[in-house]
Motif scaffolding. Structure first.
Motif, PDB file in Angstrom:
ATOM      1  N   SER A  70      39.452  46.063  41.509  1.00 58.40           N
ATOM      2  CA  SER A  70      40.709  45.923  42.268  1.00 58.40           C
ATOM      3  C   SER A  70      40.632  44.702  43.200  1.00 58.40           C
ATOM      4  O   SER A  70      41.648  44.156  43.629  1.00 58.40           O
ATOM      5  CB  SER A  70      41.005  47.197  43.067  1.00 58.40           C
ATOM      6  N   ALA A  73      42.545  41.643  41.852  1.00 58.75           N
ATOM      7  CA  ALA A  73      43.922  41.888  41.392  1.00 58.75           C
ATOM      8  C   ALA A  73      44.746  40.600  41.366  1.00 58.75           C
ATOM      9  O   ALA A  73      45.603  40.414  40.503  1.00 58.75           O
ATOM     10  CB  ALA A  73      44.579  42.943  42.283  1.00 58.75           C
ATOM     11  N   SER A  74      44.454  39.684  42.306  1.00 64.02           N
ATOM     12  CA  SER A  74      45.271  38.474  42.405  1.00 64.02           C
ATOM     13  C   SER A  74      44.845  37.383  41.403  1.00 64.02           C
ATOM     14  O   SER A  74      45.520  36.371  41.272  1.00 64.02           O
ATOM     15  CB  SER A  74      45.151  37.906  43.823  1.00 64.02           C
ATOM     16  N   LYS A 107      39.940  39.550  34.587  1.00 62.22           N
ATOM     17  CA  LYS A 107      39.937  41.017  34.445  1.00 62.22           C
ATOM     18  C   LYS A 107      39.378  41.423  33.076  1.00 62.22           C
ATOM     19  O   LYS A 107      38.686  42.432  32.959  1.00 62.22           O
ATOM     20  CB  LYS A 107      41.358  41.562  34.644  1.00 62.22           C
TER      21      LYS A 107
END
Ligand code: FPP
Length: 518
Positions: A294, A297-298, A304
């Motif tokens: 997490s 996330a950006s 990812k």
């Protein structure tokens, strides 16, 4: 095939017992079994035979008959086979081949090509301070090189192969196929051994294809080629590393897991080297240390994809190593070792971004990690119950000298092969540039310096092996030696066969696709 293998196995066992009293026949037979890559079927018999020979040797000095005692081939073979097994034999056994001036006796030795070649192979097992073997290596290398044009084609081919990569520094199974064709030509060859070796090779080849197939399926289904298009697509090629580490059937799970992690590492290396900016990679590295996806996330999707591949791999390792449904100490070690690699990749990226050329010494400290060997080895070790003890993992986590040596051989030999290409793009300074800067050397001088360093680390491996064999399983220590061997192969003659995989194609065909005609 299995039945035939069993039948041949029985015959070879009987043969091994029948040569019990003849040291020369016995050593030559063991040597052939090893070169044909079938010695793993006779581990206990060979262990016993070598222990017996060593005990006789240690108790009574060189007990082979007086005449044989002066047989350079036999003394060299005895020395190599025993040292390879971890028995310390003094290199003084070669003193008798020197003349009054303390030099190797050219008149005697140069006439004995087989003996000279065996001495060359034995000298590869030298440790620090063994000047006699240093001298033997130089002497035999130069002499052999100068006479190959006077030899039969087959002998010249074998010796040239050995001068390029000595037997001890080659991955045994990768040499087996070519040895079979040489062996067939030898008048003294044994047909039972040869057919057995061919059958066994073909049987294992089918086995490896299954292993490669499993990982290829995973790689395709994960769709990495599309999801991380910047990365090298090398799921078959990565198999060569774990295959070299140990190619025996009983280590299949360890090979599968190590292949998978190496494929993930290849993705990761390219994500750091090619894809991410320093800011992104800082965040990415922090997320790895926290083990928390997490946190990124950006970041773009590719990060990812790579992170997820890592998490899934580690979940698989967790179920493989868990005890009574609980994560074991093994996983903690693995994660820590993996986090060290991510941090080392970031260090490289920062050096690259700042245009900083570290000292050769600093580069090597970081290079132990960026070789990726600590991760690959720890995954292999963790996948084998007998190896994955707390004691062994604690020892491993402290980067023992044998791990440092094999990792650095890979690191610097890879840099010799790829630095010119890498320096054309934005890439961290390699061992070559660092060495040039620290010592004020030209590129050619740096190559020479680094090649000497590679020899230095080989001697460390040899020395550590002799020390560690008393407390550690032989198959565990062989993983370290074999990784140094495959590095020598992968980056020989300034070529990077992993990145430039066209150069690997024929080898992969020989190992995985083309069976031997029996
Ligand atoms: C570092 C090394 C030779 C590792 C061998 C073991 C191995 C196959 C690791 C996974 C993939 C990888 C990092 C290959 C080397 O790439 P590269 O030549 O682009 O490595 P670099 O970016 O560290 O120079």
């Amino acid at each position: 095939m299995t039945q035939e293998v069993q039948m041949h196995k029985k015959k070879v066992k009987m043969y091994l017992l029948s040569v019990d009293n003849n040291i020369s026949q016995k050593l030559n037979l063991i040597d052939s079994l090893q070169r044909l890559s079938i010695s793993y079927h006779f581990k206990s018999e060979i262990d016993e035979a070598l222990a017996q020979i060593y005990n006789d040797f240690a108790k009574n000095g060189l007990t082979i008959e007086a005449e044989e005692c002066c047989d350079l081939h036999l003394v060299s073979l005895l020395f190599r086979l025993l040292r390879q097994k971890g028995y310390y034999i003094s290199s003084d056994v070669f003193n008798k081949f020197k003349n009054k001036k303390g030099k190797f006796d050219e008149i005697i030795i140069v006439q004995d090509v087989q003996g000279m070649w065996s001495l060359y192979e034995a000298a590869q097992l030298r440790v620090h301070g063994e000047d006699i073997l240093e001298e033997a290596h130089e002497f035999t290398y130069n002499k052999l090189k100068s006479i190959t044009n006077q030899l039969s084609q087959s002998l010249a081919d074998q010796i040239n192969q050995s001068l390029g990569q000595p037997l001890y520094k080659a991955v045994p199974r990768m040499r087996a196929k070519s040895y079979m064709s040489f062996y067939k030509e030898a008048p003294s060859h044994d047909n039972v051994l040869l057919s057995f070796a061919k059958l066994d090779f073909n049987m294992l080849q089918k086995w490896y294809r299954k292993e490669v197939g499993i990982n290829t399926k995973w790689w395709r289904e994960s769709d990495f080629a599309r999801k991380a298009p910047y990365a090298r697509d090398r799921v078959v090629e990565v198999f060569t590393w774990p295959y070299a580490m140990n190619s025996e059937p009983e280590y299949s799970t360890a090979r599968l897991m190590t292949t998978k992690v190496t494929a993930c590492l290849s993705l990761l290396d390219d994500t750091y080297d090619i894809y991410g900016t320093v800011e992104e990679l800082e965040l990415f590295t922090e997320a790895i240390q926290r083990w928390d996806i997490s946190y990124i996330a950006s970041l773009p999707e590719c990060f990812k994809v790579v992170f997820n591949a890592i998490l899934e791999f580690w979940a698989e390792m967790d179920s493989l190593t868990a005890e009574n449904g609980e994560s074991s100490y093994v996983l903690q070690h693995l994660k820590q070792i993996f986090c060290n690699l991510a941090r080392a990749y970031l260090v490289e990226e920062k050096w690259c971004h700042e245009g900083h050329i570290p000292t050769y010494d600093d580069y090597k400290v970081n290079g132990v990690q960026t070789s990726a060997f600590p991760v690959m080895l720890s995954v292999f070790i963790a996948s084998v119950k007998e190896f994955a003890t707390k004691e062994i993992l604690d020892w491993f986590s402290n980067i023992p000298p044998i791990l440092e040596a094999t990792s650095l051989i890979c690191r610097i030999i890879n840099d010799l092969a790829s630095h010119k290409f890498e320096q054309q793009r934005d890439h961290v300074a390699s061992a070559v540039e660092c060495c040039m800067k620290q010592y004020g050397l030209s590129q050619e001088e740096a190559y020479e310096f680094i090649n000497k360093d590679i020899n230095y680390y080989w001697k460390n491996i040899n020395e550590e092996y002799l020390k560690l064999i008393k407390d550690m399983p032989e198959a565990l220590l062989d993983l370290f030696v074999n990784l140094a061997r495959i590095s020598e192969f992968m980056y020989a003659n300034f070529e990077d066969r992993y990145t430039n995989c066209q150069l690997l194609k024929d080898h992969i065909m020989a190992l995985l696709l083309d069976p031997i005609v029996v």
